[in-house]
Design a protein around this motif. Structure first.
Motif, mmCIF file in Angstrom:
data_model
loop_
_atom_site.group_PDB
_atom_site.id
_atom_site.type_symbol
_atom_site.label_atom_id
_atom_site.label_comp_id
_atom_site.label_asym_id
_atom_site.label_seq_id
_atom_site.Cartn_x
_atom_site.Cartn_y
_atom_site.Cartn_z
ATOM 1 N N SER A 50 -0.217 5.269 -13.238
ATOM 2 C CA SER A 50 1.155 4.934 -13.602
ATOM 3 C C SER A 50 1.700 3.921 -12.610
ATOM 4 C CB SER A 50 2.036 6.175 -13.643
ATOM 5 O OG SER A 50 2.148 6.757 -12.365
ATOM 6 N N ILE A 51 2.740 3.208 -13.049
ATOM 7 C CA ILE A 51 3.395 2.223 -12.194
ATOM 8 C C ILE A 51 4.884 2.253 -12.492
ATOM 9 C CG2 ILE A 51 2.872 0.351 -13.838
ATOM 10 C CD1 ILE A 51 2.636 -1.509 -11.337
ATOM 11 N N THR A 52 5.685 2.417 -11.452
ATOM 12 C CA THR A 52 7.127 2.515 -11.634
ATOM 13 C C THR A 52 7.745 1.134 -11.798
ATOM 14 O OG1 THR A 52 7.650 2.354 -9.288
ATOM 15 C CG2 THR A 52 7.113 4.558 -10.146
ATOM 16 N N SER A 53 9.043 1.131 -12.049
ATOM 17 C CA SER A 53 9.760 -0.143 -12.158
ATOM 18 C C SER A 53 9.726 -0.908 -10.839
ATOM 19 C CB SER A 53 11.203 0.103 -12.593
ATOM 20 O OG SER A 53 11.866 0.957 -11.665
ATOM 21 N N GLY A 54 9.559 -0.184 -9.740
ATOM 22 C CA GLY A 54 9.451 -0.818 -8.431
ATOM 23 C C GLY A 54 8.023 -1.095 -8.021
ATOM 24 N N SER A 55 7.088 -0.912 -8.988
ATOM 25 C CA SER A 55 5.659 -1.198 -8.792
ATOM 26 C C SER A 55 4.942 -0.228 -7.864
ATOM 27 C CB SER A 55 5.439 -2.648 -8.321
ATOM 28 O OG SER A 55 5.824 -3.549 -9.343
ATOM 29 N N THR A 56 5.482 0.962 -7.708
ATOM 30 C CA THR A 56 4.746 2.013 -7.004
ATOM 31 C C THR A 56 3.709 2.584 -7.965
ATOM 32 O OG1 THR A 56 6.624 2.592 -5.616
ATOM 33 C CG2 THR A 56 4.902 4.261 -5.881
ATOM 34 N N THR A 57 2.476 2.696 -7.494
ATOM 35 C CA THR A 57 1.401 3.132 -8.369
ATOM 36 C C THR A 57 0.905 4.529 -8.005
ATOM 37 O OG1 THR A 57 -0.236 2.050 -6.953
ATOM 38 C CG2 THR A 57 0.613 0.786 -8.821
ATOM 39 N N ASN A 58 0.306 5.169 -8.988
ATOM 40 C CA ASN A 58 -0.271 6.496 -8.810
ATOM 41 C C ASN A 58 -1.523 6.570 -9.666
ATOM 42 O OD1 ASN A 58 -0.280 9.342 -8.027
ATOM 43 N ND2 ASN A 58 0.213 9.747 -10.163
ATOM 44 N N TYR A 59 -2.579 7.203 -9.118
ATOM 45 C CA TYR A 59 -3.859 7.248 -9.841
ATOM 46 C C TYR A 59 -4.432 8.656 -9.849
ATOM 47 C CZ TYR A 59 -3.919 2.164 -9.329
ATOM 48 O OH TYR A 59 -3.618 0.830 -9.383
ATOM 49 N N LYS A 60 -5.127 8.953 -10.917
ATOM 50 C CA LYS A 60 -5.953 10.158 -10.972
ATOM 51 C C LYS A 60 -7.057 10.003 -9.922
ATOM 52 C CE LYS A 60 -9.062 12.519 -14.210
ATOM 53 N NZ LYS A 60 -8.549 13.876 -13.967
ATOM 54 N N ASP A 61 -7.384 11.078 -9.233
ATOM 55 C CA ASP A 61 -8.332 10.988 -8.126
ATOM 56 C C ASP A 61 -9.663 10.356 -8.542
ATOM 57 O OD1 ASP A 61 -7.420 14.055 -6.332
ATOM 58 O OD2 ASP A 61 -6.587 12.034 -6.301
#
Length: 119
Positions: A50-61
């Motif tokens: 996922s990527i927020t409006s502020g471009s912070t990302t998160n990934y499945k391990d």
């Protein structure tokens, strides 16, 4: 209402790459958190990145270091670059747009695109 159209899926061999694209219909795309999910038969849909409006990302391990999510707000498009693909990455991949505003959550899904990785 936001309409999402995915593209870029296909059949590849282990170790190859694919780039998924998701084009959004709405000009307010930039305020949404965008995500890529995947689902295989008999299993629940799971968040891949996922990527927020502020471009912070998160990934499945299991995809960290192999997949990269990015967004181009000028084109209302989010991408998922998938490298070093494995057979276990085989799934239908769905694009998601989500915005939480107070007690109201807007959540939209694309139609899905098949990714198949052969061994």
């Amino acid at each position: 209402q936001v309409q999402l159209v995915e593209s870029g899926g296909g059949l590849v061999q282990t170790g190859e790459s694919l780039r998924l694209s998701c084009a959004a219909s709405r000009s307010l795309f930039s305020i949404y958190t965008m995500g890529w999910y995947r689902q295989t038969p008999g299993k629940q849909r799971e968040l891949v990145a996922s990527i927020t409006s502020g471009s912070t990302t998160n990934y499945k391990d299991s995809v960290k270091g192999r997949f990269t999510i990015s967004r181009d707000n000028a084109k209302n498009t989010v991408y998922l670059q998938m490298n070093s693909l494995k057979p276990e990455d085989t799934a239908v991949y769905y694009c998601n747009a989500k915005r939480v505003l107070g007690a109201v959550t807007n959540n939209y899904w694309g139609q899905g695109t098949q990714v198949t990785v052969s061994s």
